[in-house]
Design a protein around this motif. Structure first.
Motif, short mmCIF file in Angstrom:
data_model
loop_
_atom_site.label_atom_id
_atom_site.label_comp_id
_atom_site.label_asym_id
_atom_site.label_seq_id
_atom_site.Cartn_x
_atom_site.Cartn_y
_atom_site.Cartn_z
N SER A 26 79.84 13.71 100.03
CA SER A 26 78.60 13.69 99.24
C SER A 26 78.56 12.49 98.30
N ILE A 27 79.70 12.21 97.67
CA ILE A 27 79.78 11.07 96.76
C ILE A 27 79.56 9.76 97.50
N LEU A 28 80.21 9.63 98.67
CA LEU A 28 80.07 8.41 99.46
C LEU A 28 78.64 8.23 99.96
N ARG A 29 78.01 9.32 100.42
CA ARG A 29 76.62 9.25 100.89
C ARG A 29 75.69 8.84 99.76
N THR A 30 75.92 9.42 98.58
CA THR A 30 75.09 9.08 97.41
C THR A 30 75.26 7.62 97.03
N LEU A 31 76.49 7.14 97.07
CA LEU A 31 76.77 5.74 96.73
C LEU A 31 76.08 4.79 97.72
N ILE A 44 66.92 13.81 99.90
CA ILE A 44 67.17 14.83 100.94
C ILE A 44 68.57 14.70 101.52
N PRO A 45 68.97 13.52 102.07
CA PRO A 45 70.33 13.42 102.60
C PRO A 45 71.40 13.44 101.52
N MET A 46 71.03 13.18 100.27
CA MET A 46 72.01 13.28 99.18
C MET A 46 72.39 14.74 98.94
#
Length: 227
Positions: free
Chosen positions: A4-9, A47-49
Motif C-alpha cells: 500500500s505504501i509503495l503504491r501510494t508513493l 481508488i488504487p491507493m
C-alpha cells in the motif's frame, strides 16, 4: 501494508508529474477545465491507493488520458478563440463608472457580499471609487479605479526612479542555487568575490540575495549555542 505504501508513493510521484505537465497554476487561477481535471485526478488516484486489489494501471491510465485531454484542449484554446470561449467563458463587467450592473450580477449568480469581499481584498471599500470591475473567467476580480483614486506613477510625478533589477536568492542554507544565478545573470565567481570581501564561506550563509547590478544582502546562519 508495504504494498500500500509503495503504491501510494508511485501514484504520488506520478500525479505530481502529471500536474507539472499541465502547467503551473494556483488553484485560484485555474480555468474551469483545469479545476475539473485536477479534482477528477485526485478521485481516480485514491481508488488504487485504498483498494490494493485494483491494478495500479487502473489509476495511472485514466490520469494519463485526462492530462492528455487537458493539454490538447489548452493547445486548441490557444489557436481557437471560439473554443476558448466555449470552455472558459468570457470576462464580465459588473461595475461601470461606480454603478453596479445588477443584471450581470444575477447572470453570474454573484452576491453583493462576495463582490464586496473581493473588492476589500484589493483595498477598495467603496464602489464609487471603481471605474471598472471585471469578473474574470477563473472567478477572480480585476479592478480599475477612477483616475482620481489611482496611485500616481513615477512618470506622472516627473521623478526619476532607480532601475532596480531582479533580486534572487543565490545561497540558501549554505547551498548555491544555480537556477537563481541565471535569473539575476550572475556567476559563482561573483559570489566567491563577495564572500571573500566579507570574509565568509558559503557554509556560513543562511540566505544571500543578489541582483544584476551586484547589489546583495547576506544573512548568516545562527550559531548553535553550546550547552
Amino acid at each position: 501494508m508495504l504494498i500500500s505504501i509503495l503504491r501510494t508513493l508511485v501514484l504520488y510521484i506520478f500525479i505530481i508529474i502529471a500536474i507539472r505537465l499541465m502547467g503551473k497554476r494556483q488553484i485560484s487561477d485555474m480555468q474551469p477545465s483545469e479545476l475539473v481535471v485536477t479534482m477528477v485526478i485526485s478521485d481516480i488516484a485514491s481508488i488504487p491507493m485504498e483498494n490494493t486489489s485494483q491494478p495500479l494501471l487502473s489509476g495511472v491510465v485514466p490520469v494519463l488520458v485526462l492530462v492528455t485531454l487537458e493539454i490538447t484542449a489548452s493547445v486548441i484554446m490557444m489557436k481557437s478563440r471560439k473554443f476558448h470561449r466555449l470552455i472558459c467563458g468570457n470576462p464580465v463587467v459588473v461595475i461601470k463608472d461606480g454603478e453596479l450592473l445588477q443584471g450581470q450580477m444575477k447572470r453570474l449568480r454573484l452576491t453583493t457580499e462576495d463582490l464586496f469581499a473581493q473588492l476589500r481584498q484589493q483595498d477598495i471599500f467603496s464602489i464609487d471609487d471603481v471605474q471598472y470591475c471585471v469578473v474574470e473567467t477563473n472567478g477572480s476580480v480585476s479592478v480599475l479605479e477612477k483616475p482620481e483614486k489611482r496611485q500616481p506613477t513615477v512618470e506622472q510625478l516627473g521623478v526619476k526612479a532607480d532601475n532596480n533589477k531582479l533580486e534572487a536568492v543565490v545561497i540558501s542554507e549554505g547551498e548555491v542555487l544555480s537556477s537563481s544565478l541565471e535569473q539575476c545573470e550572475q556567476s559563482r565567481k561573483t559570489i566567491a568575490n563577495i564572500l571573500k570581501k566579507n570574509n565568509k564561506r558559503v557554509s556560513d550563509i543562511f540566505i544571500m540575495t543578489l541582483d544584476k547590478n551586484g547589489n546583495y544582502k547576506i544573512i548568516e546562519r545562527e550559531k548553535e549555542s553550546k550547552k
